[in-house]
Design an enzyme around this catalytic site. Structure first.
Site, PDB file in Angstrom:
ATOM      1  N   HIS A  17      -6.163  -7.638 -10.503  1.00 20.49           N
ATOM      2  CA  HIS A  17      -6.499  -6.753  -9.392  1.00 20.49           C
ATOM      3  C   HIS A  17      -7.391  -7.469  -8.381  1.00 20.49           C
ATOM      4  O   HIS A  17      -8.525  -7.810  -8.705  1.00 20.49           O
ATOM      5  CB  HIS A  17      -7.210  -5.526  -9.987  1.00 20.49           C
ATOM      6  CG  HIS A  17      -7.669  -4.520  -9.007  1.00 20.49           C
ATOM      7  ND1 HIS A  17      -8.966  -4.056  -8.964  1.00 20.49           N
ATOM      8  CD2 HIS A  17      -6.998  -3.848  -8.043  1.00 20.49           C
ATOM      9  CE1 HIS A  17      -9.080  -3.148  -8.022  1.00 20.49           C
ATOM     10  NE2 HIS A  17      -7.906  -3.004  -7.447  1.00 20.49           N
ATOM     11  N   ARG A  18      -6.864  -7.753  -7.217  1.00 19.78           N
ATOM     12  CA  ARG A  18      -7.528  -8.584  -6.190  1.00 19.78           C
ATOM     13  C   ARG A  18      -7.778  -9.992  -6.750  1.00 19.78           C
ATOM     14  O   ARG A  18      -8.754 -10.653  -6.418  1.00 19.78           O
ATOM     15  CB  ARG A  18      -8.849  -7.971  -5.716  1.00 19.78           C
ATOM     16  CG  ARG A  18      -8.749  -6.501  -5.356  1.00 19.78           C
ATOM     17  CD  ARG A  18     -10.064  -5.928  -4.890  1.00 19.78           C
ATOM     18  NE  ARG A  18     -10.047  -4.465  -4.879  1.00 19.78           N
ATOM     19  CZ  ARG A  18     -11.057  -3.682  -4.601  1.00 19.78           C
ATOM     20  NH1 ARG A  18     -12.212  -4.221  -4.238  1.00 19.78           N
ATOM     21  NH2 ARG A  18     -10.958  -2.374  -4.641  1.00 19.78           N
ATOM     22  N   GLU A  44      -2.468  -8.811  -7.676  1.00 15.92           N
ATOM     23  CA  GLU A  44      -2.428  -7.776  -6.643  1.00 15.92           C
ATOM     24  C   GLU A  44      -3.374  -8.212  -5.538  1.00 15.92           C
ATOM     25  O   GLU A  44      -4.436  -8.792  -5.819  1.00 15.92           O
ATOM     26  CB  GLU A  44      -2.892  -6.438  -7.230  1.00 15.92           C
ATOM     27  CG  GLU A  44      -2.802  -5.254  -6.275  1.00 15.92           C
ATOM     28  CD  GLU A  44      -4.093  -4.886  -5.565  1.00 15.92           C
ATOM     29  OE1 GLU A  44      -4.078  -3.964  -4.750  1.00 15.92           O
ATOM     30  OE2 GLU A  44      -5.151  -5.546  -5.810  1.00 15.92           O
ATOM     31  N   ASP A  46      -4.661  -7.224  -1.173  1.00 11.47           N
ATOM     32  CA  ASP A  46      -4.650  -6.226  -0.095  1.00 11.47           C
ATOM     33  C   ASP A  46      -4.515  -6.926   1.247  1.00 11.47           C
ATOM     34  O   ASP A  46      -5.090  -7.997   1.446  1.00 11.47           O
ATOM     35  CB  ASP A  46      -5.971  -5.446  -0.114  1.00 11.47           C
ATOM     36  CG  ASP A  46      -6.282  -4.912  -1.503  1.00 11.47           C
ATOM     37  OD1 ASP A  46      -5.678  -3.912  -1.895  1.00 11.47           O
ATOM     38  OD2 ASP A  46      -7.125  -5.529  -2.206  1.00 11.47           O
ATOM     39  N   HIS A  59      -9.671  -6.706   1.376  1.00  5.61           N
ATOM     40  CA  HIS A  59      -9.543  -5.304   0.968  1.00  5.61           C
ATOM     41  C   HIS A  59      -9.979  -4.327   2.053  1.00  5.61           C
ATOM     42  O   HIS A  59      -9.263  -3.387   2.393  1.00  5.61           O
ATOM     43  CB  HIS A  59     -10.360  -5.068  -0.307  1.00  5.61           C
ATOM     44  CG  HIS A  59     -10.247  -3.666  -0.823  1.00  5.61           C
ATOM     45  ND1 HIS A  59     -11.067  -2.640  -0.377  1.00  5.61           N
ATOM     46  CD2 HIS A  59      -9.398  -3.108  -1.717  1.00  5.61           C
ATOM     47  CE1 HIS A  59     -10.724  -1.528  -1.000  1.00  5.61           C
ATOM     48  NE2 HIS A  59      -9.723  -1.774  -1.812  1.00  5.61           N
ATOM     49  N   GLU A 118      -0.519  -5.019  -1.388  1.00  6.68           N
ATOM     50  CA  GLU A 118      -0.850  -3.641  -1.026  1.00  6.68           C
ATOM     51  C   GLU A 118      -1.131  -3.559   0.465  1.00  6.68           C
ATOM     52  O   GLU A 118      -2.044  -4.215   0.973  1.00  6.68           O
ATOM     53  CB  GLU A 118      -2.072  -3.128  -1.809  1.00  6.68           C
ATOM     54  CG  GLU A 118      -2.340  -1.676  -1.435  1.00  6.68           C
ATOM     55  CD  GLU A 118      -3.621  -1.096  -2.007  1.00  6.68           C
ATOM     56  OE1 GLU A 118      -4.196  -1.664  -2.959  1.00  6.68           O
ATOM     57  OE2 GLU A 118      -4.051  -0.058  -1.467  1.00  6.68           O
ATOM     58  N   LYS A 120      -2.754  -2.242   3.446  1.00  4.75           N
ATOM     59  CA  LYS A 120      -3.901  -1.425   3.873  1.00  4.75           C
ATOM     60  C   LYS A 120      -3.749  -1.249   5.377  1.00  4.75           C
ATOM     61  O   LYS A 120      -2.793  -0.688   5.839  1.00  4.75           O
ATOM     62  CB  LYS A 120      -5.214  -2.125   3.526  1.00  4.75           C
ATOM     63  CG  LYS A 120      -5.444  -2.327   2.058  1.00  4.75           C
ATOM     64  CD  LYS A 120      -6.069  -1.117   1.434  1.00  4.75           C
ATOM     65  CE  LYS A 120      -6.653  -1.410   0.075  1.00  4.75           C
ATOM     66  NZ  LYS A 120      -6.653  -0.255  -0.808  1.00  4.75           N
ATOM     67  N   ASP A 243      -9.500  -6.264 -13.389  1.00  2.00           N
ATOM     68  CA  ASP A 243     -10.362  -7.307 -12.814  1.00  2.00           C
ATOM     69  C   ASP A 243     -10.616  -8.422 -13.836  1.00  2.00           C
ATOM     70  O   ASP A 243     -11.187  -9.446 -13.500  1.00  2.00           O
ATOM     71  CB  ASP A 243     -11.721  -6.703 -12.408  1.00  2.00           C
ATOM     72  CG  ASP A 243     -11.579  -5.546 -11.429  1.00  2.00           C
ATOM     73  OD1 ASP A 243     -10.543  -5.472 -10.738  1.00  2.00           O
ATOM     74  OD2 ASP A 243     -12.496  -4.694 -11.358  1.00  2.00           O
TER      75      ASP A 243
END
Ligand code: G3P
Ligand code: MG
Length: 256
Positions: A17-18, A44, A46, A59, A118, A120, A243
């Site tokens: 995640h990120r 993943e 953003d 993000h 993702e 944004k 994470d």
């Protein structure tokens, strides 16, 4: 590359995640490299649109939290953004990490990891469309339509992705607090979307079952402890966003 969002392993896919953002500055090449080295299945990230129209990996729409910069991402060109330090707050561990352009991430990791972009960015329709166009164009340029998933909370952005390239896997980020619908699985299905991704705090076992009955897959974030990962296994979640990929992979391997 042996990766598919739609044909998962005997355990949930582990998505960093990120990047490995628990141990490295989120949404940086350092965090993505760490995720790769830790054995994550996918990363993943953003994206927002820079002032000169590039898809950049960050993000927040505002620069303050992760870079110490001022103002919105959209008020800066890629060149200006590149001078900011996305490792702000990691002093002592990381000295300088630039904000990556989406293109750089796809170039370095597109052949070795699954990637979830993702969307944004802006609510303003034209800017949102431009960001979607940029992302799809970048995915296609790198010939990654088969291994990239594009996700968003914004239905309109996902419809646009489907229109531009129906071959790209799409994930609906769904939060009942933000946009309640009676049957999220049916809603995702009606959009032709392959994944429903939810915050673990609001994910119910019966939602995962309904998602599967609808013939789509379930993702949950952020799964950051072995206790939480154990619940993911019981629920039958297909992809966990974490994470701390190495800890979650170790847990899955141990109980195999
Ligand atoms: O894609 C799952 C997750 O990344 C959505 O929330 O705020 O971490 O982008 P956020
Ligand atoms: Mg995200």
């Amino acid at each position: 590359m042996n990766f598919s969002w739609l044909a998962p392993l005997s355990r949930p896919l582990v998505v960093a995640h990120r990047g490995s953002s628990g141990k490295a500055p989120e949404n940086t090449l350092a965090a993505f490299r760490l995720a790769r080295d830790e054995g994550a299945d996918a990363i993943e990230l953003d994206v927002h649109l820079s002032g000169d129209g590039d898809a950049v990996v960050i993000h927040d729409g505002n620069l303050a939290r992760t870079t110490g910069g001022k103002g919105p991402v959209r008020n800066h060109t890629l060149e200006q953004l590149k001078r900011l330090n996305a490792a702000s707050g990691w002093e002592g561990k990381y000295t300088f990490e630039p904000i990556p352009a989406l293109d750089e991430v796809l170039r370095e990791f597109g052949q070795v990891l699954g990637i979830n972009i993702e969307i944004k960015g802006e609510y303003r329709t034209e800017a949102q469309r431009e960001l979607v166009r940029r992302c799809v164009e970048c995915v296609r340029r790198h010939k990654l339509s088969g291994s990239v998933m594009i996700s968003s909370f914004r239905v309109r952005a996902l419809k646009e992705v489907g229109f531009l390239d129906p071959g790209i896997i799409r994930g609906l980020l769904y939060d009942p607090l933000y946009r309640p619908v009676r049957m999220p699985s049916a809603f995702a299905k009606s959009l032709g979307i392959q994944y429903l991704i939810m915050n673990r705090k609001r994910l119910l076992k019966r939602t995962v079952s309904a998602v599967h009955r609808a013939g789509i897959m379930a993702g949950e974030y952020a799964v950051n402890s072995t206790f939480q990962a154990g619940r993911s296994l019981r629920y039958g979640t297909d992809a966990v966003y974490t994470d701390f990929p190495s800890e979650i992979i170790r847990f899955f391997d141990r109980i195999k």
